[in-house]
Design a protein around this motif. Structure first.
Motif, short mmCIF file in Angstrom:
data_model
loop_
_atom_site.label_atom_id
_atom_site.label_comp_id
_atom_site.label_asym_id
_atom_site.label_seq_id
_atom_site.Cartn_x
_atom_site.Cartn_y
_atom_site.Cartn_z
N GLN A 234 -0.14 6.03 5.31
CA GLN A 234 -0.48 7.46 5.51
C GLN A 234 0.66 8.16 6.22
O GLN A 234 1.06 9.27 5.85
CB GLN A 234 -1.76 7.58 6.37
CG GLN A 234 -3.04 7.20 5.67
CD GLN A 234 -4.25 7.36 6.59
OE1 GLN A 234 -4.15 7.16 7.80
NE2 GLN A 234 -5.38 7.73 6.02
N GLU A 235 1.19 7.50 7.26
CA GLU A 235 2.25 8.14 8.05
C GLU A 235 3.54 8.29 7.25
O GLU A 235 4.26 9.26 7.40
CB GLU A 235 2.49 7.32 9.32
CG GLU A 235 1.31 7.47 10.30
CD GLU A 235 1.25 6.36 11.34
OE1 GLU A 235 2.17 5.51 11.37
OE2 GLU A 235 0.26 6.32 12.10
N LYS A 236 3.81 7.33 6.39
CA LYS A 236 5.02 7.38 5.55
C LYS A 236 4.71 7.99 4.19
O LYS A 236 5.30 7.59 3.17
CB LYS A 236 5.56 5.97 5.36
CG LYS A 236 5.99 5.29 6.65
CD LYS A 236 6.64 3.96 6.37
CE LYS A 236 7.12 3.32 7.66
NZ LYS A 236 7.74 1.99 7.43
N GLU B 210 5.45 6.60 0.53
CA GLU B 210 6.33 5.42 0.52
C GLU B 210 5.51 4.14 0.44
O GLU B 210 4.38 4.06 0.91
CB GLU B 210 7.17 5.38 1.79
CG GLU B 210 8.35 6.32 1.74
CD GLU B 210 9.21 6.18 2.98
OE1 GLU B 210 9.40 5.03 3.46
OE2 GLU B 210 9.67 7.21 3.48
N ILE B 211 6.14 3.10 -0.08
CA ILE B 211 5.47 1.82 -0.23
C ILE B 211 5.58 1.05 1.09
O ILE B 211 6.64 1.00 1.71
CB ILE B 211 6.08 1.05 -1.43
CG1 ILE B 211 5.11 0.00 -1.94
CG2 ILE B 211 7.44 0.47 -1.09
CD1 ILE B 211 5.43 -0.45 -3.36
N VAL B 212 4.48 0.49 1.53
CA VAL B 212 4.44 -0.31 2.76
C VAL B 212 4.01 -1.72 2.38
O VAL B 212 2.91 -1.90 1.83
CB VAL B 212 3.44 0.29 3.77
CG1 VAL B 212 3.25 -0.64 4.97
CG2 VAL B 212 3.91 1.67 4.22
N ALA C 101 0.85 -1.19 0.00
CA ALA C 101 0.00 0.00 0.00
C ALA C 101 0.87 1.23 0.00
O ALA C 101 1.98 1.22 0.53
CB ALA C 101 -0.89 0.01 1.25
N ARG C 102 0.38 2.28 -0.64
CA ARG C 102 1.00 3.59 -0.43
C ARG C 102 -0.10 4.64 -0.52
O ARG C 102 -1.15 4.40 -1.11
CB ARG C 102 2.16 3.85 -1.39
CG ARG C 102 1.81 4.25 -2.79
CD ARG C 102 3.10 4.24 -3.65
NE ARG C 102 3.13 2.99 -4.39
CZ ARG C 102 4.11 2.61 -5.19
NH1 ARG C 102 5.21 3.34 -5.33
NH2 ARG C 102 4.04 1.48 -5.86
N ALA D 108 -1.71 -1.54 7.45
CA ALA D 108 -0.67 -1.15 6.47
C ALA D 108 -1.02 0.19 5.83
O ALA D 108 -0.15 1.03 5.59
CB ALA D 108 -0.54 -2.24 5.40
N CYS D 109 -2.29 0.41 5.55
CA CYS D 109 -2.69 1.68 4.92
C CYS D 109 -2.47 2.85 5.88
O CYS D 109 -2.04 3.93 5.47
CB CYS D 109 -4.15 1.62 4.48
SG CYS D 109 -4.43 0.57 3.04
#
Lengths: 336, 336, 336, 336
Positions: free
Chosen positions: B317-319, B322-324, B191-192, B312-313
């Motif tokens: 949001q926090e990153k 970036e891809i999580v 997720a990103r 993960a989403c």
């Protein structure tokens, strides 16, 4: 309270309504079945209503103290006798179209119900329960000004050889006759029918398509295209034009596809799919009213008016292009 | 057979489900009620289920031999304990979203159900029962070739001040997370989240709108616009693009009007109206399965996967941007 | 070769056509102007065609050796004389509607052109050049089977007091009369008019709306709703129903908006915007044909048939509901 | 005044523009032709512009005193030299995409034009002249509030083997790059590209589809699906989401058919048909401006920005998923 329902006539539509009541809807159960072909009733008992009793005659079923309310889904010619019997027994009765095969028969039912003094009959005009027509009626009453015209079409992909010209009224247009009266809150005063050349897919005893023009007491003009060999699909259309704007019956929900160089939605081809949800809703309405010992929705008077109007439309077919007046008796207070 | 149902939590959604079961749907009846606020349960008893017994605790309700199946519609933080109790009692259990407030809690439910060895839990992801999504899934599986991309939007007219950024995932995007997985028959691998400037109608603790991008095990890319202050209406959109074509979620049925120099249809503004019919269908599915002592529809595993993906989403949001990665454990055989 | 064009009648439409020729289209230039009000012609010369010569009379303009082709955009009552003069001079002539104010006058033009032996006249039925109608004609001829019915509507937001009932034919329905004949490649054999109650926005000398029903030589039935006080917009609709399917005139291009709880497109309100591009195309066609010394597009015979049909429709208004036959003379070979 | 135009490069697009100028549009004529393949220029002279002179070189054509304005429709690699020569000669110049094959080359043109001190160059970004985009821009500026997001798609049925991944930017996405900047009145600040699995119809040297995400100086986020093997048609879509609502690019005009159980419109399959009318309008705009000795529409700066943005998008393809900043130099006052 669970309404105990008996079904008279267990052919396709009777069976389907039994299924609805026992498997889909709440508040009622099938306790009795009857059919001129007893094996048919037994089969429905076996498949759908194992606890139901099978009766030899509709009259016996109606008379049973275990039956609170009746569904008349037998052959059309028998509707009148069963509905009259149900009224005589004071039991709520749902009757599939037609209420009777003649206007005279429908009148007798109206008179019996009026004499009884309380509504007991609901006629199976399911379109009034269709979410699309309900949404349209709301808009017609609030947003587009007083209605002036309706343009409608009733298209069906094909019909068998035994479908002859008057059936375009009795079996097809009958739905528009009832639902447009309800939609517009008006009565018809005349009918005329105009025939284009017949479609190549029609046959010798059927003039198809046809355009039926109805005028109403409030001065509206309604044109309805009836085309039962339209080939491409089952398609019901209705546009109401009012003082301030126009409103159209919603198209059935469909997935929009972009495929094969076409932006496309599916059109239904089987009439049974078009109003399938409205059958559930009409029977639920019947159950709710029957639980109170009465009936709601399309009433005997509506069935009677539909019969008179149908007869006028068939006369108008015969008098091609000429205007045929529609004279209704005074509406009994029970139906106001 | 009539399924005897107990409801734990009789707030708005619990009351509404009780109404469905007793007044709309067939095959079940409400026999037991429980709420942390006993007056609430008593009120539902009075209005909807006069023959139901009111229990002091959810656990007591579950334990009652008169209760065949359970609806968990209590405060989210209590879902896990009641679902675990229902599994322990071997009773079918419908649980509103979320299955648990943590992925860990959802995992415990999965493990309990796997240990039990038979499906007992249905999670309240009602979109899978929406006629539009069902029609779309059919088209995706048959007409447009293998899917490659999804473009979706979840728009809501406005939210209150207490709605903060992570709620856009937990309360809003959660529906897309479940329904797209089901629609595509696939699992997420990453997720990103990309944030445009926030809308003027948003507030200090909410970044709105946002675009969530999910990638799947089969290599699909999904972009979902979440816009909870879109102002104009409640609007759910979904287009699937496949090898051969594209297909879109149907718009809700609406009367087309020609009015005020506009060709116009109404757009809904209240989310409660959008999927209202699907609540009936999901509960009917629960009743049918409960009558057989099991559960159907969205299962515990789906609830667990939704929880992992939501986490993960929120991390994405926090990153910002970036891809999580999303790592799922192996799926137990019970859920294949 | 540049076609040198003279314009007779420099009111709004004449000025606009002059602008088209000098500023938008290729292949022609305005070299001559004439108007009963000389100041009007001088103004067009000043604003649009500084190199044009202003003539005292239309006849002098037609006679000028500097003029290759003529636009007749003067007051309707003068059309016939100028068109006849142009034919006598052997010069291509574009004539705005009506070709003549009587069928008799149109017949004289037909006879003069037939005597001349070559097409010289194009009538200003611009809808035949509308991209929507052209696309519809293509579909009608290839995709939906032989046509059987047409449902059309011509709606206009409002009209002034001086617009009386027959003008609904002569000024409004005239467009459908021509374009449907062309669309269907057929001729009319009868007309009838049905009047609903009049709209509240109509006035004492205007029955509005009305439904005009035309039958054709091939047995088609056409219903046209004429509603000139429809209030909501200028809206032209046309559905052709054939043996295999139905096809509708495209809606004008519009941006779809999601705004104010409405999915909405703008509807035009001014008729001048609806077919604006088709004026360019019709004049370009005129220029191309004039460069070859002839005329293309809608011809004198079409103008004559439109006049006969209009007269029948007005008679049908007077004989409310009755059928009025339409008898056409044999079509001269020049127009085959 | 008639603008005398010379065409450099008489391949398909040059020939087509020559046809437009001589046969469709007013105000200009083709007086000069040049092509590296002289036979090609001679053929256009023969078919379309018999009075044109054929020049050995583009430079000679530009230098000719008989040429007022220049169309550069030659091979892309030669654009820069001809545009620079036209600027040096002070002649208005319409240049097809790309303005130059490198951002550096485009910069040199900008500098030359700035030094000249007056606009002379129009770049062939024809979408700005499409009626649909123009209507959308009007709505975006007036009706939906300040824009926040754009969802766009550029779909093409198929591409040949020589079409490789970077061409999805340079040949395809280039149109969105220009038109969205114009539509939103904004500049890009970053690009990233996300690749789903490739479509089965793609090939080894092409990753298709792809999703390009652009961010703008005002904080908007734009996602553009590029799918050049979408199979079903040529389809350009664009939805702008603003503070108050959303607006979509109109679908091309199409006849709606009810046929074969489908409600269907045709989707174009050839890109040449999609914006065909906008080519006429862009050239008419060029002619009007050239008549005043200047240029209008998309300018050299727009061409330069498109080149810089394209380069960033190609870099973003290579850095799959990573953000690539887009840094623009200060905009010269000439282009404000």
């Amino acid at each position: 309270m669970t309404v105990r329902i008996g079904v008279i006539g267990t052919g396709a539509i009777g069976r389907d309504h039994a299924r609805r009541i026992n498997q889909v809807l709440g508040g009622a159960e099938i306790v009795a079945l009857s059919d001129v072909n007893r094996a048919s009733a037994e089969a429905v008992k076996k498949d759908i209503a194992p606890e139901a009793m099978v009766f030899e005659t509709g009259e016996a079923l109606i008379a049973s103290p275990d039956v609170d309310a009746v569904l008349v889904t037998s052959w059309g010619a028998t509707h009148e006798q069963y509905v009259l019997a149900a009224i005589a027994a004071g039991k709520p009765c749902f009757c599939e179209k037609p209420l009777a095969t003649t206007a005279e028969g429908a009148r007798r039912i109206v008179e019996a119900e009026v004499t009884h003094g309380k509504r007991l009959v609901q006629v199976g005009f399911m379109r009034r329960y269709d979410a699309g027509y309900i949404a349209l009626k709301k808009v017609v009453g609030t947003s587009i000004g007083a209605p002036i015209m309706v343009h409608a079409a009733h298209r069906n992909p094909s019909v068998p050889e035994q479908y002859v010209t008057p059936m375009a009224i009795h079996d097809t247009m009958i739905h528009e006759i009832d639902v447009l009266r309800w939609l517009l809150d008006d009565d018809y005063v005349s009918a005329r029918v105009i025939f284009p050349r017949s479609a190549a897919r029609s046959h010798a005893k059927l003039r198809d398509p046809q355009i039926v023009i109805l005028e109403t007491a409030k001065g509206m003009v309604i044109d309805v295209e009836i085309f039962v060999n339209c080939h491409y699909g089952y398609d019901i259309r209705c546009e109401v034009v009012g003082e301030d704007g126009a409103a159209s019956l919603p198209e059935p929900m469909a997935v929009q596809m972009r495929l094969d160089a076409r932006l496309q939605n599916r059109i239904l081809t089987d009439w049974k799919d078009r109003f399938i949800e409205s059958y559930d809703v009409e029977l639920q309405d019947f159950i709710h009213a029957a639980a109170r010992g009465t009936a709601a929705g399309p009433n005997s008077w509506d069935g009677y008016v539909a019969a008179i109007t149908s007869d006028a439309c068939v006369a108008a077919q015969e008098k091609e292009g000429e205007i045929v007046p529609i004279n209704l008796p005074a509406r009994p207070a029970l139906y106001n």
